[in-house]
Design a protein around this motif. Structure first.
Motif, PDB file in Angstrom:
ATOM      1  N   ALA A 105      -2.125   4.801 -18.805  1.00 33.05           N
ATOM      2  CA  ALA A 105      -3.401   4.173 -19.134  1.00 33.05           C
ATOM      3  C   ALA A 105      -3.504   2.787 -18.515  1.00 33.05           C
ATOM      4  CB  ALA A 105      -3.558   4.087 -20.655  1.00 33.05           C
ATOM      5  N   ALA A 106      -2.417   2.011 -18.553  1.00 28.00           N
ATOM      6  CA  ALA A 106      -2.435   0.668 -17.970  1.00 28.00           C
ATOM      7  C   ALA A 106      -2.653   0.717 -16.470  1.00 28.00           C
ATOM      8  CB  ALA A 106      -1.119  -0.045 -18.296  1.00 28.00           C
ATOM      9  N   ARG A 108      -4.139   3.118 -14.738  1.00 30.46           N
ATOM     10  CA  ARG A 108      -5.469   3.645 -14.418  1.00 30.46           C
ATOM     11  C   ARG A 108      -6.580   2.639 -14.702  1.00 30.46           C
ATOM     12  NH1 ARG A 108      -6.089   9.917 -16.393  1.00 30.46           N
ATOM     13  NH2 ARG A 108      -5.509  10.849 -14.398  1.00 30.46           N
ATOM     14  N   GLU A 109      -6.412   1.837 -15.719  1.00 37.13           N
ATOM     15  CA  GLU A 109      -7.488   0.947 -16.166  1.00 37.13           C
ATOM     16  C   GLU A 109      -7.483  -0.406 -15.472  1.00 37.13           C
ATOM     17  OE1 GLU A 109      -6.802   0.803 -20.320  1.00 37.13           O
ATOM     18  OE2 GLU A 109      -7.266   2.946 -20.646  1.00 37.13           O
ATOM     19  N   THR A 110      -6.421  -0.742 -14.762  1.00 34.54           N
ATOM     20  CA  THR A 110      -6.328  -2.060 -14.134  1.00 34.54           C
ATOM     21  C   THR A 110      -6.992  -2.051 -12.766  1.00 34.54           C
ATOM     22  OG1 THR A 110      -4.218  -2.443 -15.249  1.00 34.54           O
ATOM     23  CG2 THR A 110      -4.749  -3.876 -13.375  1.00 34.54           C
ATOM     24  N   ARG A 115      -3.297  -4.975 -10.112  1.00 28.54           N
ATOM     25  CA  ARG A 115      -2.350  -3.885 -10.345  1.00 28.54           C
ATOM     26  C   ARG A 115      -0.894  -4.307 -10.137  1.00 28.54           C
ATOM     27  NH1 ARG A 115      -5.079   0.368  -7.364  1.00 28.54           N
ATOM     28  NH2 ARG A 115      -6.685   0.117  -8.955  1.00 28.54           N
TER      29      ARG A 115
END
Length: 540
Positions: A105-106, A108-110, A115
């Motif tokens: 999740a981290a 994909r969402e950054t 990144r």
């Protein structure tokens, strides 16, 4: 993250298929959703993460440790993930980092700009095994000896479900596969569009693998008296149909009320890149065949022409006009009403020939004995064919590679003597060896004969030969370019390959198809290796 990291480490150090299978089954049984689903996606190629290059991790590591120390360590270890995991200056044990689903999740969402910072903070919070797994995930290549099919086989063994049933629903699923695991645990099957469903493809064994024991198999075995004698002794030609092995991409075309699809061997729908093929479908059902490009004279073009249209998300009208694609049909799996896979091939073939006038059906090759078929195979290259397919008349269509039903009898490979120019470390169990070899052929340069690279190979040699090649690279290194070593131009490799293509991407202007090292010519002077002109004459 720790259970997934420990799984990867165990898979790397476990050589046998059965042992790897047991590790996968144990992991899928023990881990909860969605973590086991994300692990499955990573292992089976279904995980979509923002890709990060190796240079990002090298930069991050060199900001925290001495750059020279890092480069020396990387050169010694050979694997980037292992090097970063061990040298990263964070005093953490495995188990300290976040769970696998939180890590995904981290990432994909950054946003892209942040990144690298997120990855650095994750590495700081993790232990060595977890760092190893994170680098593998981010760089997009696990290389732990697990294929998508082996992962699905583990699901079948874990649940008792049929592997073919899992493969049939697979294309309609997405990570983290919670509906799949509900079904495997005894719940209802996943919802899917049956009209556009993928049917697990039936694959062939090399006829040499059937006729010869592993110790005596030679990939370049010509059609000699011994081969024909074994064919006569073990297979009755009256039991088989033969057809040409076309040089394209195996596909499955499906059409129903909800639409049309074009599936690859792994079940991926890439029909958007071939709208001309989908538009030509005027039937309902499922056809197995070969995707090809048609020349102006109506015949199939070389594979290099099809390559120009592969791996595109969209295609222009000009590209379609210049390289019109079509399917040469092999088999009919569904006729819009009934599943025909349980029927014998001879009956499916008859139905295929009567199915639709729009279909280009692969013609049968008539023969009455193996010797006659061997003579046709000998001319396969001149006929621009890869070889022949042999299929039992009474065989049902079964997903996978059932022994004794379908055989491929490929044309004998071409060979060339080339000079070793560069070497790079391998991956996985080969990460400590220089096992990826770039080789070249001679041509005339401004200052006399010079070598130009014509191919790269990392197979065809034994473990003992690999050790000797690795020692040669280390003893004869003359320059370094990052992870690549340039070596003294003294060792000749006899390279086997299937074909040569013209290529604007390669400095030599040619590219070999499927090169592999057939023999190490310790005895041959490098000056006697082949010239580029010899390869150019082989290119269409």
């Amino acid at each position: 993250m720790t259970p997934f990291a420990r799984l990867l480490e165990a898979l790397v150090h476990t050589p046998g298929r059965s042992a790897k299978l047991a590790l996968l089954v144990e992991h899928f049984r023990a881990e909860p959703d969605p973590r086991r689903g994300w692990a499955l996606a990573a292992l089976a190629g279904g995980l979509s993460l923002p890709h990060m290059t190796a240079s990002v991790f090298r930069t991050l590591a060199e900001e925290r440790v001495d750059p020279v120390l890092f480069r020396l360590s990387y050169d010694y270890v050979g694997d980037l993930a292992e090097t970063v995991s061990l040298i990263w200056p964070a005093d953490r044990d495995d188990g300290a980092g976040p769970a696998l689903d939180a890590v995904i999740a981290a990432l994909r969402e950054t946003p892209r700009a942040g990144r690298a910072g997120v990855v650095a903070r994750l590495l700081d919070a993790m232990g060595p095994s977890e760092r190893f797994a994170l680098v593998k995930l981010c760089t997009g290549g696990l290389r732990v000896g697990v294929s998508g099919r082996l992962a699905k086989t583990a699901l079948a063994e874990m649940s008792g479900r049929d592997l073919a049933a899992i493969e049939e629903v697979w294309p309609g699923l997405s990570a983290p596969y919670e509906d799949l695991f509900r079904w495997l645990d005894g719940g209802p099957p996943p919802e899917m569009d049956r009209d556009r469903a993928f049917r697990p493809m039936m694959l062939a064994h090399p006829v040499e693998a059937f006729l010869y024991a592993a110790a005596e198999t030679r990939e370049n075995r010509e059609t000699d008296a011994e081969t024909l004698a074994r064919l006569d002794a073990r297979l009755d030609p009256a039991d088989f149909l033969a057809e040409w092995k076309w040089d394209g991409v195996r596909v499955q075309a499906v059409s129903g009320p909800s639409g049309r699809a074009l599936h690859s061997r792994t079940g991926e729908d890439f029909g958007a890149a071939f709208p001309d093929v989908l538009e030509a479908i005027d039937w309902r059902g499922c056809v197995d065949g070969e995707l090809l490009v048609r020349r102006a004279d109506g015949e199939a073009a070389p594979f290099s022409e099809l390559q120009q249209r592969l791996n595109r998300k969209t295609v222009t009208a000009r590209q379609i006009a210049e390289r019109p694609a079509f399917i040469r049909a092999y088999d009919l799996l569904h006729d819009g009403r009934d599943d025909l896979r349980p029927l014998p091939l001879a009956e499916r073939r008859a139905r295929l020939e009567a199915f639709s006038p729009a279909l280009d059906v692969s013609p049968l090759v008539p023969f009455d004995c193996w010797e006659a078929l061997a003579a046709l195979r000998a001319g396969a290259r001149d006929a621009a064919q890869e070889g022949l397919m042999l299929k039992r008349r009474d065989a049902a269509y079964v997903g996978g590679r059932p022994m004794g039903s379908w055989f491929k009898w490929k044309r004998a490979p071409l060979t060339a003597d080339c000079v070793l120019m560069y070497a790079q470390r391998g991956h996985g169990r080969r990460s400590s060896f220089y096992s990826d070899y770039t080789f070249g052929a001679w041509r005339d340069g401004a200052e006399g004969p010079e070598l130009t690279p014509v191919g790269k190979a990392y197979s065809g040699f034994t473990d003992e030969e690999l050790k000797r090649l690795d020692k040669f690279v280390r003893d004869n290194t003359v320059d370094r370019y990052g992870p690549v070593r340039a070596v003294a131009r003294t060792l000749v490799l006899e390279v086997a390959f299937d074909a040569v293509q013209r290529s604007t991407r390669h400095k030599s202007g040619v590219a070999m198809r499927f090169p592999r090292i057939r023999r190490i010519r310790w005895d041959k002077p490098a000056a006697e290796a082949d010239r580029l002109e010899a390869l150019e004459r082989l290119a269409p």
